[in-house]
Design a protein around this motif. Sequence first.
Motif, short mmCIF file in Angstrom:
data_model
loop_
_atom_site.label_atom_id
_atom_site.label_comp_id
_atom_site.label_asym_id
_atom_site.label_seq_id
_atom_site.Cartn_x
_atom_site.Cartn_y
_atom_site.Cartn_z
N LYS A 32 52.62 2.33 4.93
CA LYS A 32 53.74 1.87 5.75
C LYS A 32 54.74 3.00 5.94
N LEU A 33 55.52 2.90 7.02
CA LEU A 33 56.52 3.92 7.31
C LEU A 33 57.66 3.91 6.31
N LYS A 34 58.20 5.08 6.07
CA LYS A 34 59.41 5.24 5.28
C LYS A 34 60.34 6.12 6.09
N PRO A 35 61.65 5.83 6.12
CA PRO A 35 62.57 6.65 6.91
C PRO A 35 62.55 8.11 6.46
N PRO A 36 62.86 9.03 7.35
CA PRO A 36 62.81 10.46 7.01
C PRO A 36 63.87 10.88 6.00
N GLY A 37 64.93 10.11 5.83
CA GLY A 37 65.97 10.45 4.86
C GLY A 37 66.65 9.20 4.36
N GLU A 38 67.13 9.23 3.11
CA GLU A 38 67.78 8.06 2.51
C GLU A 38 69.06 8.49 1.81
N THR A 39 69.97 7.56 1.71
CA THR A 39 71.13 7.70 0.85
C THR A 39 71.42 6.33 0.26
N PHE A 40 71.85 6.28 -0.99
CA PHE A 40 72.09 5.00 -1.63
C PHE A 40 73.56 4.83 -2.01
N THR A 41 74.42 5.59 -1.37
CA THR A 41 75.85 5.48 -1.61
C THR A 41 76.41 4.36 -0.75
N PRO A 42 77.08 3.38 -1.35
CA PRO A 42 77.67 2.30 -0.54
C PRO A 42 78.58 2.86 0.55
N GLY A 43 78.43 2.33 1.74
CA GLY A 43 79.24 2.78 2.86
C GLY A 43 78.56 3.81 3.74
N GLU A 44 77.39 4.28 3.34
CA GLU A 44 76.66 5.24 4.14
C GLU A 44 75.50 4.56 4.87
N TRP A 45 75.10 5.12 6.00
CA TRP A 45 74.01 4.57 6.79
C TRP A 45 73.15 5.71 7.30
N PHE A 46 71.92 5.40 7.67
CA PHE A 46 71.02 6.43 8.17
C PHE A 46 70.02 5.83 9.14
N LEU A 47 69.43 6.68 9.95
CA LEU A 47 68.53 6.26 11.01
C LEU A 47 67.08 6.27 10.56
#
Length: 520
Positions: A32-47
């Motif tokens: 399955k696909l996984k996003p190219p980048g992650e962040t787990f800090t509350p308040g952050e978002w990613f594409l």
Amino acid sequence: MNSRLTRRFLAIFLCLMIIAPFGLSSDVSAGKLKPPGETFTPGEWFLGDRPPNYNSSKPPIVFVQGKNGSSTSWYGETTYHGVNDMYTKAYDAGYQTVFVQLYDAAGNGSENQYTNGRLLASMLGQISRHFNGQKVNIIAHSKGGPDTQAALIHYGAHPYVGRVITLGSPHHGSELADLSYSWYAGWLGELLGQNDAGTYSLQVGEMAKFRSSTDSHTNRSKNKYYTVAGTNKGPAFSALALGGAYLSSFGANDGLVTATSAKLPYGTHLFTDSTIDHDNIRQGSKVFSRIEPYLRSAAVSQLSANTETVNQMDTSIHSESSSYITGGKLSDNQLTKKEIYVPAKTTGTISVYTASHDTAVELVAPDGTVMKASAPIKDETILSGASLYSFQQVELAEGSWTVQMKAANTKDAYLLVSSFDEVEKLELEMAGKGKADQTSFTLKTPKQAGSTSLSIKFSGPDGNELKQNIVPKTANGAAYTAKLPKVSKPGVYNMTVDVKTKHANGKESIRTMVRSVYIE
């Protein structure tokens, strides 16, 4: 093309397919696909990745996860059903995807819908600016639904969003949250330290308060809502199955949320699926193809045919129960016994939640037969962190059954929840929200041979029992009415009622009703 060039071309082509079957910039997890980048800090978002078949006319999809969740809820492992392919399905359909991290992503417990909603609203503003003001649509799982409504309605993020699809969201709360704040769960909740803001907010009374201020708000009609529900209780001996057994008295459910609670009176209910539980209701292969047609546009001008305005401030809520509930401390290496008298043959599920994973739990039948509980599992639903022992769908003969518990640790506590398949049940009529000293309730007891008495424990927002006695009146011995006591401060109050029936043979059966109510 000669054979050598042909072989070389095929080798290069196959290598490229193996390296990047879904696009060169994406990682693959279990196919399955996984996003190219992650962040787990509350308040952050990613594409998520932009798919090769991206269609700019389709609004971007923002995924909002549930209680204790993070972005991985949409592309990582589910609890019971393997990898979630929701992101993959959206990618393959040509959608730009967006993942957000609420406060729960930090792993320090869950927050209420107002705290998460304020944070989500700020992210939605940033996301809208990223897409040059284009409206997005939201897919929300479980408590992500109320979090989303708080963001759009109470914190003004509605201009950034068109449509919202909620999957198994407890829009009217969950009776399991009421159970976790019941009188009998006090010791266990204190040891686990899991009665956090998110769990508190899911009580029926607290959600009645949220609904009354949300559904009458002028911003409520500025987005279009769609809902989805499931009525499968999950795999046998799972936390969902055992939670679903308790919720069965309150109606069809997905192991955590009833189908009734998953609906909004002014939303369009898309479907209720008997094969879906609270875990896989967020899985792409289960629902995406059925919700995708409603994601192609962000238009909100056309309201659904069943749109209606409802103020649930003082609406009576009907609850039923066929359970016996008790709980308390467990002493180190001492046997604690709880007798359950079954007045007539039936089937039932007996669950024991403890703070320790090595508590010995047994069930002794009337004929002396001893059954050991199933191996403990960790509850990941409401009483997060508790060890859950069970006897599921046991054939219960008439007579006295005994649950025996022995703790191996000096600090342990238990919550015993017995759910019976009985036709005659306790029935409660009580508003989810009312004014002090003006909120009445009616309790109807099952039609059983024997004398009936009530024991009512009424505890406040701090968990302490109120000293005022509630003395219901009865006209016929089967229906009792009373007013809730006057309280000194507003908040969510929990009422735990034990109905005791003394039978002709001298034995006493007990059935328990637990409900919360918000008192102004």
